[in-house]
Design a protein around this motif. Structure first.
Motif, PDB file in Angstrom:
ATOM      1  N   GLY A  73      55.428  46.192  54.269  1.00  0.00           N
ATOM      2  CA  GLY A  73      55.329  47.198  53.212  1.00  0.00           C
ATOM      3  C   GLY A  73      55.983  48.499  53.655  1.00  0.00           C
ATOM      4  O   GLY A  73      56.701  49.162  52.894  1.00  0.00           O
ATOM      5  N   LEU A  74      55.745  48.834  54.907  1.00  0.00           N
ATOM      6  CA  LEU A  74      56.307  50.064  55.467  1.00  0.00           C
ATOM      7  C   LEU A  74      57.835  49.977  55.545  1.00  0.00           C
ATOM      8  O   LEU A  74      58.553  50.926  55.216  1.00  0.00           O
ATOM      9  N   GLU A  75      58.311  48.822  55.957  1.00  0.00           N
ATOM     10  CA  GLU A  75      59.758  48.605  56.031  1.00  0.00           C
ATOM     11  C   GLU A  75      60.392  48.743  54.640  1.00  0.00           C
ATOM     12  O   GLU A  75      61.439  49.387  54.493  1.00  0.00           O
TER      13      GLU A  75
ATOM     14  N   ALA B  17      59.305  50.454  52.149  1.00  0.00           N
ATOM     15  CA  ALA B  17      59.285  51.868  51.750  1.00  0.00           C
ATOM     16  C   ALA B  17      60.427  52.628  52.416  1.00  0.00           C
ATOM     17  O   ALA B  17      61.115  53.432  51.789  1.00  0.00           O
ATOM     18  N   MET B  18      60.647  52.370  53.690  1.00  0.00           N
ATOM     19  CA  MET B  18      61.694  53.095  54.416  1.00  0.00           C
ATOM     20  C   MET B  18      63.089  52.597  54.034  1.00  0.00           C
ATOM     21  O   MET B  18      64.072  53.286  54.266  1.00  0.00           O
ATOM     22  N   ASP B  19      63.153  51.398  53.451  1.00  0.00           N
ATOM     23  CA  ASP B  19      64.427  50.914  52.912  1.00  0.00           C
ATOM     24  C   ASP B  19      64.697  51.513  51.527  1.00  0.00           C
ATOM     25  O   ASP B  19      65.701  51.185  50.902  1.00  0.00           O
ATOM     26  N   GLY B  20      63.794  52.378  51.066  1.00  0.00           N
ATOM     27  CA  GLY B  20      64.052  53.107  49.829  1.00  0.00           C
ATOM     28  C   GLY B  20      63.461  52.487  48.581  1.00  0.00           C
ATOM     29  O   GLY B  20      63.742  52.946  47.469  1.00  0.00           O
ATOM     30  N   TYR B  21      62.662  51.435  48.736  1.00  0.00           N
ATOM     31  CA  TYR B  21      62.029  50.828  47.566  1.00  0.00           C
ATOM     32  C   TYR B  21      60.709  51.524  47.254  1.00  0.00           C
ATOM     33  O   TYR B  21      60.062  52.062  48.150  1.00  0.00           O
ATOM     34  N   GLN B  22      60.304  51.514  46.004  1.00  0.00           N
ATOM     35  CA  GLN B  22      58.938  51.864  45.655  1.00  0.00           C
ATOM     36  C   GLN B  22      58.026  50.732  46.127  1.00  0.00           C
ATOM     37  O   GLN B  22      58.332  49.566  45.917  1.00  0.00           O
ATOM     38  N   VAL B  23      56.912  51.077  46.741  1.00  0.00           N
ATOM     39  CA  VAL B  23      55.963  50.064  47.211  1.00  0.00           C
ATOM     40  C   VAL B  23      54.625  50.337  46.555  1.00  0.00           C
ATOM     41  O   VAL B  23      54.148  51.480  46.579  1.00  0.00           O
TER      42      VAL B  23
END
Lengths: 273, 273, 273, 273
Positions: free
Chosen positions: D100-102, D104-110
């Protein structure tokens, strides 16, 4: 009342040429020049449907391929963007310096067709012109190169020259013809006709809706102007804003309205330091 | 000979307002409207320098943040693109339907400022207007929200309202002021002035070169037209093409020239089926 | 109790070499190998801070440049991704086939350093090895090429060879040294030391928090294991999950929990057709 | 000699469960766990073919849509990346904090599936688990929402619950079934079976080649180990490197070899300051 509309880039160029030659018989509204037309249908629509046509006709893996897009108009930039989005390294070729510069700053490699011919795995023409990929290029392409057109007529790839240069030709899948050039093959898709129309379902309804709304409003506008002399006319600006507003509503997207203070500020020149 | 040039979007809007009010004293060339100006300086230049200013002033990690960009003009789209490129999830706010639609099709979330206010970690204004982030928004922001302006004047964020709403204010790093709003803080960068000018080095020379080339050529053009009446004038089209061509050369990028057959084809309407 | 932790890729490689040579004096936990460390700090942290260091030291426009990233480990892929996000056309160089293949499928151009040397405007080393850009390459670079290291020691760029090959050297901005090679210049940033540490503020707190959480938990773990013999040990898996969970909470991001039925399904092999 | 290979993520999970339950009858090599398998076939292959299946079955415009991807394993990240590449705003749902964290940091909404259910226009499941989109979600979806599975079995979308909740069902295009839920419709693609297999041509040959090379080498390996007891075994590491090297060659991509000095440096711990 006689009149018409035209919704392709190349079509408008030609109607202007006809008007200049004095052979245009009635007024035409250049629907293609509505921003709700060319920015969306040409860019996002054909960008997607070009990828779609490529996948349906070949089922190749786009990731890891070098793709060459000839032309960085609205269609070309859509196609380049979507090919990059699918994992290709994209090269753009242009004849207009400003568009070439834009492509470079958008992160694409920019070079001449002659240089790109040696590097590409997949080629798309999107120029509205002729012989963009031609007799000087086929001989330098990699074995397995794929050639497709999403521009206008089947003139963009110089097919007669490809026929002359090749020793044999055979259909290996629907819409895929292999041309043998010495020990190498190149594959021409959809006989150089618009790939997205031939091998896929053309542009999605969700983007054609704006193009057709422009058509209808343009025709309604023509009906109200029976005395217009034969020429090429722009779409009334208000159509563009109305169509964009309706489209956002249909998508369930809400945007802001300027406040009265903001409208006032936009029209004055005294505030601010 | 008297005359001038203007190279900002907001400046041109204001000069047009002055011309309309009959108070413009001399002719002005709207250098900002050269495509080699606004498409590059505003978009790629400010897109980068906004990120640069954010990093120099805060050193926050952009990846994983929700960034809100108010305005999807040339500056706004540059900023949105670069924030996405650094790993933010980007929300765009607009008042023009067509731009809102474009932002949505470019893959951004599009919503009203009121809705975005609750979601953003970082806010950029790029509108040229006033109170875009204002008294109705500050109270709904997350603890730690960062506010910055890369549009025009320090009017875009309604700072007087922020001052009134907050119980205290302190500088925690150069260019970073913390405002306490109840139990939460928001951080205003560079007092709402242009962040890229205040906290970074403004736009890079490699994009200002084109803006300044436009300036020089515009002034030269004005010198040749001593009888021009006071108004706002466009940049001659040829300047744009010349500057783009020189810039590509300076970058070592080569593009194609149309062949004679292609020039001919572009001007006719009979070939093709 | 004696023991330690190590949070760099190259550091862990070296500690393993020491353990193999029998000279490691106490147990060490390889904090770098925690996924909440290398996947985030190395990738997103250094990816951003490399760009930050480049902008602070040079203020060049990244858009339109060709950037070469040597090494596609966690640091290299972060740097490549962020340079692309700022508008560069990115080339990746690797020695491991699997990583080279991954870079190609991620849409980067992949080639040898010797080939890339002729094409790059900006070079980043991120390998942990030595002489990655070396005496065979400097002579082929473009005038104006920029060289930077975000890997480990100042060995990655062969500076002694650059000194020998150049006729003169001068500092043109802080962290920027110009080396004259015949009629061309190349610019070395931060004397080949870690650019993000030298010219920017290193990696943001918002990603170092996870690295330091790993450090603290690793030290706590070592304190509970006083009899561990000297060697390099992995971070306990549970640390990773705990840190990731806490980080998401701190970011205000909520994810799902598996239902009981889902946990059960994940452990069985009978359902499904 | 008896033995087998398994090349799906879910298949390997289940074989491990069988081994744990003591019912595995012969040794199995977990081909899916070769990096040249899951990083490429699952990620780039299914990422592309999921988009392909969506376009062939629906011809919708992806640009401007909100797409929800449940699961951020190799398949999920491939699908999320390609949907973003086609212009969607992408939301990722996960149960593992690190993934989930990855995301988010890849720019997706989580966010949770319950929250995402209200926002999505298109949903993809890629989890290998069951009822990921289920009875609690259908009632909150937008009119026109599209549901598809590219994970494993047709369990990921809780179809029985969808059947129960809907008042009627009809086929509107091949692979597209409309379920009426009150005044709204949701569209289930390919009966919840793998969309890329049902509606497109599954993963391209150019990525399956690596998967099948792994299969063949794994079987050859098993033939040389006739005494292996029933269990799940990893693919020998050397296979991975060999296959990656051959694949790069086939793609015409050249990478570097370490020099002797570099190999030596990689194994020592004394140089560098």
């Amino acid at each position: 009342v006689r009149g018409g509309t035209e919704e392709t880039t190349t079509g408008v160029i030609r109607l202007r040429a006809m008007a200049k030659d004095g052979v245009l018989a009635y007024p035409v509204i250049a629907v293609n020049e509505a921003r709700t037309k060319h920015m969306f249908d040409n860019q996002y629509g054909t960008g997607q449907s070009a990828v779609d046509g490529l996948l349906r006709s070949t089922n190749i893996l786009i990731a890891g391929k070098t793709a060459v897009v000839c032309g960085y108009g609205w269609v070309g930039r859509g196609v380049a963007s979507r090919l990059r989005g699918m994992g290709a390294a994209v090269i753009v070729c242009e004849v207009e310096p400003l568009r070439g510069l834009e492509a470079a700053m958008d992160g694409y490699q920019v070079m001449t067709v002659a240089d790109a011919a040696k590097k590409g795995d997949i080629f798309f023409t999107a120029t509205g012109n002729l012989n963009v990929l031609g007799k000087d290029h086929f001989g330098h392409m990699k074995d397995g190169a794929i050639l497709a057109n999403v521009g206008h007529f089947n003139d963009e790839i110089e097919i007669p020259a490809l026929e002359r240069a090749s020793s044999s030709k055979r259909t290996i899948r629907p819409f895929v013809e292999e041309y043998r050039l010495g020990s190498r093959s190149v594959f021409l898709l959809a006989e150089g006709r618009l790939l997205n129309h031939a091998a896929a379902e053309a542009n999605p309804a969700a983007v054609m809706d704006m193009s057709f709304a422009n058509q209808v409003l343009a025709i309604e506008h023509l009906l109200g102007e029976p005395d217009l002399r034969p020429d090429v006319y722009p779409v009334p600006l208000q159509h563009d804003e109305d169509i964009a507003r309706l489209k956002l509503e249909a998508m369930g997207v809400r945007i802001d309205e300027m406040t009265a203070a903001q409208r006032d500020y936009a029209g004055q020149w005294k505030a601010g330091t």
